[in-house]
Design a protein around this motif. Structure first.
Motif, PDB file in Angstrom:
ATOM      1  N   GLN A   9      46.335  48.141  44.306  1.00 18.84           N
ATOM      2  CA  GLN A   9      46.009  47.069  45.240  1.00 18.84           C
ATOM      3  C   GLN A   9      45.333  45.906  44.521  1.00 18.84           C
ATOM      4  OE1 GLN A   9      43.874  48.156  48.787  1.00 18.84           O
ATOM      5  NE2 GLN A   9      44.454  50.316  48.667  1.00 18.84           N
ATOM      6  N   VAL A  10      45.580  44.716  45.021  1.00 18.24           N
ATOM      7  CA  VAL A  10      44.937  43.512  44.471  1.00 18.24           C
ATOM      8  C   VAL A  10      44.319  42.726  45.621  1.00 18.24           C
ATOM      9  CG1 VAL A  10      45.349  41.282  43.338  1.00 18.24           C
ATOM     10  CG2 VAL A  10      46.514  43.333  42.499  1.00 18.24           C
ATOM     11  N   TYR A  11      43.041  42.370  45.485  1.00 19.19           N
ATOM     12  CA  TYR A  11      42.391  41.467  46.440  1.00 19.19           C
ATOM     13  C   TYR A  11      42.043  40.196  45.681  1.00 19.19           C
ATOM     14  CZ  TYR A  11      41.492  45.911  48.905  1.00 19.19           C
ATOM     15  OH  TYR A  11      41.607  47.142  49.499  1.00 19.19           O
ATOM     16  N   THR A  12      42.718  39.123  46.026  1.00 18.60           N
ATOM     17  CA  THR A  12      42.502  37.880  45.292  1.00 18.60           C
ATOM     18  C   THR A  12      42.335  36.723  46.260  1.00 18.60           C
ATOM     19  OG1 THR A  12      43.331  36.623  43.386  1.00 18.60           O
ATOM     20  CG2 THR A  12      44.980  37.352  44.999  1.00 18.60           C
ATOM     21  N   GLY A  13      42.316  35.507  45.767  1.00 16.08           N
ATOM     22  CA  GLY A  13      42.156  34.327  46.610  1.00 16.08           C
ATOM     23  C   GLY A  13      40.780  33.705  46.485  1.00 16.08           C
ATOM     24  N   ASN A  14      40.631  32.520  47.065  1.00 15.43           N
ATOM     25  CA  ASN A  14      39.393  31.753  46.874  1.00 15.43           C
ATOM     26  C   ASN A  14      38.401  31.894  48.030  1.00 15.43           C
ATOM     27  OD1 ASN A  14      40.653  30.330  48.832  1.00 15.43           O
ATOM     28  ND2 ASN A  14      40.668  28.358  47.772  1.00 15.43           N
ATOM     29  N   GLY A  53      39.286  39.929  42.469  1.00 13.43           N
ATOM     30  CA  GLY A  53      38.928  38.673  41.808  1.00 13.43           C
ATOM     31  C   GLY A  53      39.963  37.589  42.004  1.00 13.43           C
ATOM     32  N   ARG A  54      39.454  36.356  42.018  1.00  9.73           N
ATOM     33  CA  ARG A  54      40.341  35.187  42.151  1.00  9.73           C
ATOM     34  C   ARG A  54      41.290  35.110  40.972  1.00  9.73           C
ATOM     35  NH1 ARG A  54      36.324  30.708  44.121  1.00  9.73           N
ATOM     36  NH2 ARG A  54      35.212  32.133  45.436  1.00  9.73           N
ATOM     37  N   TYR A  55      42.274  34.291  41.130  1.00  5.78           N
ATOM     38  CA  TYR A  55      43.226  33.961  40.057  1.00  5.78           C
ATOM     39  C   TYR A  55      43.990  35.175  39.530  1.00  5.78           C
ATOM     40  CZ  TYR A  55      39.264  30.646  39.754  1.00  5.78           C
ATOM     41  OH  TYR A  55      38.220  29.811  40.020  1.00  5.78           O
ATOM     42  N   SER A  83      46.433  41.328  48.769  1.00 13.84           N
ATOM     43  CA  SER A  83      45.864  40.506  49.833  1.00 13.84           C
ATOM     44  C   SER A  83      45.219  39.288  49.220  1.00 13.84           C
ATOM     45  CB  SER A  83      44.813  41.286  50.631  1.00 13.84           C
ATOM     46  OG  SER A  83      45.436  42.252  51.444  1.00 13.84           O
ATOM     47  N   GLU A  84      45.525  38.134  49.795  1.00 17.48           N
ATOM     48  CA  GLU A  84      44.899  36.909  49.331  1.00 17.48           C
ATOM     49  C   GLU A  84      43.931  36.432  50.409  1.00 17.48           C
ATOM     50  OE1 GLU A  84      47.554  33.698  48.417  1.00 17.48           O
ATOM     51  OE2 GLU A  84      45.936  32.501  47.550  1.00 17.48           O
TER      52      GLU A  84
END
Ligand code: ATP
Ligand code: MG
Length: 171
Positions: free
Chosen positions: A7-12, A135-137, A150-151
């Motif tokens: 899973q990836v949680y990213t975005g600003n 983390g972002r980016y 998820s962004e």
């Protein structure tokens, strides 16, 4: 076997690390073993205190200062490399069901650890281990390898109104 995806949680927007911590809380409730490995974090976050009560392990790598993206200090790179080696051993060991690599996407974006190193972590992950990268980016190659992405998008943040980091909310 219910765990075992990436899973990836990213975005600003705000909510990536706290989402991962919420996930850990849920997994622990079903008797899974979870660990959070934090990159670029040397501050006293509230979760460090509450984790032990839940039986959640949190291991931090980083200093209590901001990393200069254009010119990271040798110490920052060394801390991130230590974090990477630790994460590698944790994943290879297969002892934890849920492994959260908090802010690892930022560490890659800042050049503290390489994209290939992170991809190697995804490669060596035992089939039963759920791996979360926050983390972002987030790099497109990492997004490509993940099963769930998820962004978190910032629509509003009180920071914009000059409200500074709040204890218990932001750290
Ligand atoms: P949290 O740890 O609260 O879940 P996060 O992991 O999504 O936030 P990061 O990108 O890791 O956020 O940023 C770290 C810090 O910056 C946190 O204290 C967070 O509250 C704050 N933050 C997150 N998004 C924003 C934003 N859009 N503007 C200003 N500060 C932010
Ligand atoms: Mg975060």
């Amino acid at each position: 076997m219910s765990l075992g995806l990436v899973q990836v949680y990213t975005g600003n927007g705000k909510g990536k690390t706290t989402a991962a911590l919420g996930l850990a809380m849920r997994a622990l409730g079903h008797g899974y073993k979870a660990i959070v490995i934090q990159f670029m974090k040397g501050w006293e976050y509230g979760e460090l205190r509450s984790a032990s009560k839940l039986g959640l392990e949190i291991v931090r790598f980083g200093r209590a200062s901001f990393v200069d993206r254009n010119n990271p200090a040798e110490e920052d790179i060394e801390e991130a490399k230590r974090g990477f080696r630790f994460a590698y051993e944790v994943l290879k060991g297969g002892e934890y069901d849920l492994v959260i690599l908090d802010e690892i996407n930022v560490a890659v974006d800042y050049g503290l650890i390489s994209l290939d190193e992170v991809l190697s972590l995804i490669e060596i992950k035992p089939p039963h281990v759920e791996l979360v990268l926050t983390g972002r980016y987030a790099h497109s190659k990492i997004i490509e390898k993940a099963d769930l992405v998820s962004e978190v998008m910032e629509i509003k943040h009180p920071y914009r109104r000059g409200i500074e980091m709040r204890r218990g909310i932001d750290y």
